[in-house]
Design an enzyme around this catalytic site. Sequence first.
Site, PDB file in Angstrom:
ATOM      1  N   TYR A  27     -28.004   4.133  -4.811  1.00  0.00           N
ATOM      2  CA  TYR A  27     -27.231   3.316  -5.747  1.00  0.00           C
ATOM      3  C   TYR A  27     -26.886   1.952  -5.149  1.00  0.00           C
ATOM      4  O   TYR A  27     -26.520   1.031  -5.864  1.00  0.00           O
ATOM      5  CB  TYR A  27     -25.940   4.026  -6.174  1.00  0.00           C
ATOM      6  CG  TYR A  27     -26.144   5.215  -7.090  1.00  0.00           C
ATOM      7  CD1 TYR A  27     -27.425   5.617  -7.473  1.00  0.00           C
ATOM      8  CD2 TYR A  27     -25.074   5.939  -7.582  1.00  0.00           C
ATOM      9  CE1 TYR A  27     -27.616   6.705  -8.300  1.00  0.00           C
ATOM     10  CE2 TYR A  27     -25.259   7.034  -8.421  1.00  0.00           C
ATOM     11  CZ  TYR A  27     -26.533   7.417  -8.775  1.00  0.00           C
ATOM     12  OH  TYR A  27     -26.720   8.494  -9.594  1.00  0.00           O
TER      13      TYR A  27
ATOM     14  N   LYS B 190     -33.407  16.550   0.211  1.00  0.00           N
ATOM     15  CA  LYS B 190     -34.798  16.718  -0.230  1.00  0.00           C
ATOM     16  C   LYS B 190     -35.634  16.353   0.990  1.00  0.00           C
ATOM     17  O   LYS B 190     -36.483  15.448   0.963  1.00  0.00           O
ATOM     18  CB  LYS B 190     -35.049  15.800  -1.448  1.00  0.00           C
ATOM     19  CG  LYS B 190     -36.355  16.029  -2.141  1.00  0.00           C
ATOM     20  CD  LYS B 190     -36.422  17.308  -2.973  1.00  0.00           C
ATOM     21  CE  LYS B 190     -37.783  17.488  -3.559  1.00  0.00           C
ATOM     22  NZ  LYS B 190     -38.055  18.827  -4.094  1.00  0.00           N
TER      23      LYS B 190
ATOM     24  N   ASP C 245     -33.513  20.528  -5.676  1.00  0.00           N
ATOM     25  CA  ASP C 245     -34.045  21.203  -6.874  1.00  0.00           C
ATOM     26  C   ASP C 245     -33.628  22.673  -6.882  1.00  0.00           C
ATOM     27  O   ASP C 245     -33.200  23.215  -7.906  1.00  0.00           O
ATOM     28  CB  ASP C 245     -35.572  21.036  -6.983  1.00  0.00           C
ATOM     29  CG  ASP C 245     -36.301  21.153  -5.652  1.00  0.00           C
ATOM     30  OD1 ASP C 245     -35.629  21.218  -4.595  1.00  0.00           O
ATOM     31  OD2 ASP C 245     -37.547  21.197  -5.654  1.00  0.00           O
TER      32      ASP C 245
ATOM     33  N   ASP D 106     -23.938  12.998  -7.819  1.00  0.00           N
ATOM     34  CA  ASP D 106     -23.641  12.543  -9.180  1.00  0.00           C
ATOM     35  C   ASP D 106     -24.176  13.567 -10.177  1.00  0.00           C
ATOM     36  O   ASP D 106     -23.487  14.027 -11.093  1.00  0.00           O
ATOM     37  CB  ASP D 106     -24.341  11.176  -9.357  1.00  0.00           C
ATOM     38  CG  ASP D 106     -23.876  10.434 -10.588  1.00  0.00           C
ATOM     39  OD1 ASP D 106     -22.971  10.927 -11.279  1.00  0.00           O
ATOM     40  OD2 ASP D 106     -24.438   9.361 -10.872  1.00  0.00           O
TER      41      ASP D 106
ATOM     42  N   ASP E 279     -22.077  16.888 -12.367  1.00  0.00           N
ATOM     43  CA  ASP E 279     -22.074  17.003 -13.841  1.00  0.00           C
ATOM     44  C   ASP E 279     -22.561  18.386 -14.256  1.00  0.00           C
ATOM     45  O   ASP E 279     -22.026  19.008 -15.165  1.00  0.00           O
ATOM     46  CB  ASP E 279     -23.005  15.950 -14.475  1.00  0.00           C
ATOM     47  CG  ASP E 279     -22.259  14.684 -14.854  1.00  0.00           C
ATOM     48  OD1 ASP E 279     -21.261  14.359 -14.165  1.00  0.00           O
ATOM     49  OD2 ASP E 279     -22.667  14.008 -15.812  1.00  0.00           O
TER      50      ASP E 279
END
Length: 361
Positions: free
Chosen positions: A141, A192, A224, A248, A252
């Site tokens: 980001y 990852k 994942d 992030d 959620d």
Amino acid sequence: MSNKVLVLPGDGIGPEIVAEAVKVLDVLATEFDLDINLDNGLIGGAAIDATGNPLPDETLKNARYADAILLGAVGGPKWESLDIAIRPEKGLLKIRSELDLFANLRPALTAPQLVEASALRSEVVSGLDIMIVRELTGGIYFGQPRGIRELENGEKQGFNTLIYSESEIRRIGHVAFEAAMKRDRRVCSIDKANVLEATELWRDVMDEVAKDYPDVELSHMYVDNAAMQLVRTPKQFDVMVTTNMFGDILSDLASMLTGSIGMLPSASLDKEGKGMYEPIHGSAPDIAGQNIANPLATILSVAMMLRYSLGEEKQAERVEQAVDAVLTAGYRTPDIYSEGEGMRKVGTIEMGDAVVAALKG
Ligand code: NAD
């Protein structure tokens, strides 16, 4: 000296939910001697409309001066056509990075009264209590270079950079392990590392940090798989620590385990414990101005603020107990409502009033 709190309502449902959280702070001040001084500021689209800047200098100055910041949410369709550099969300990213709020704590707790509101079977989520620790001021980001460029053949190409230094990983690692020490002493680091070098380093540094915490068990999981495991058997997790973007998304996802995104608070802290507190959801333009947004995530963010930045544990517990009491009494905004005996569908203001009434006892 009184605690200085900067209140930044923002956009969409932000002003509606923040108004309810402020009601709660006012009651703590008038009825329970909380020494607090509230100041208001502009951020996001509201700030763009008033000043042309999503984070005006005055807001940043007052934020530096405050002991804590309470934020609603920013953004909405009105500002989506603006250049990405001056969109509402830039104001949020900038305040996080200017104040070095690198540690984002996102608890995902299923209230027993809301087990039925979860999208998952009750036995999967009942008793769920996860702490997601998200790195907040680094990663993709913020990484440079970034942009959209035109190639020689005229085709456009978008690019961003995932970048993490050892020190950035180390400090968020310590936050996660410290949190685990106060909980079930398990940290799962999400990366990852099989395809991204930046998160290969992330994994190595987490292993190093773990050596300082022999009582805490560290495990690693690819993002994942973590997404899948969160839906399959979420109760296997205690503390999850991860990068800005993975955190992030996973938080959620975790919110739906708890019933609604409208229930989850968050704290973003610097190394001294100064922080910004906000619900994990956005400005929900689809329901703004209708008095149906759930204010409980913001009210629970006030509880986190009292606990982490203002050192007011007792007041924090008061707020959490009041929220618990209104849920037990059957008050539900539409996002957490399900038919049943004693259930009362209420609006944003009525939910805030119910929490205030529970506080007053
Ligand atoms: P969102 O979180 O605003 O909304 C997602 C869904 O959840 C919507 O259906 C919404 O109605 C619902 N919802 C969210 N909060 C709720 C609440 N308190 N009570 C009941 N329902 C609630 O995400 P989005 O729709 O992807 O984004 C909308 C805007 O918010 C965008 O401009 C986005 O950039 C911005 N955003 C801001 C933040 C922030 O300020 N921290 C975070 C995420 C998104």
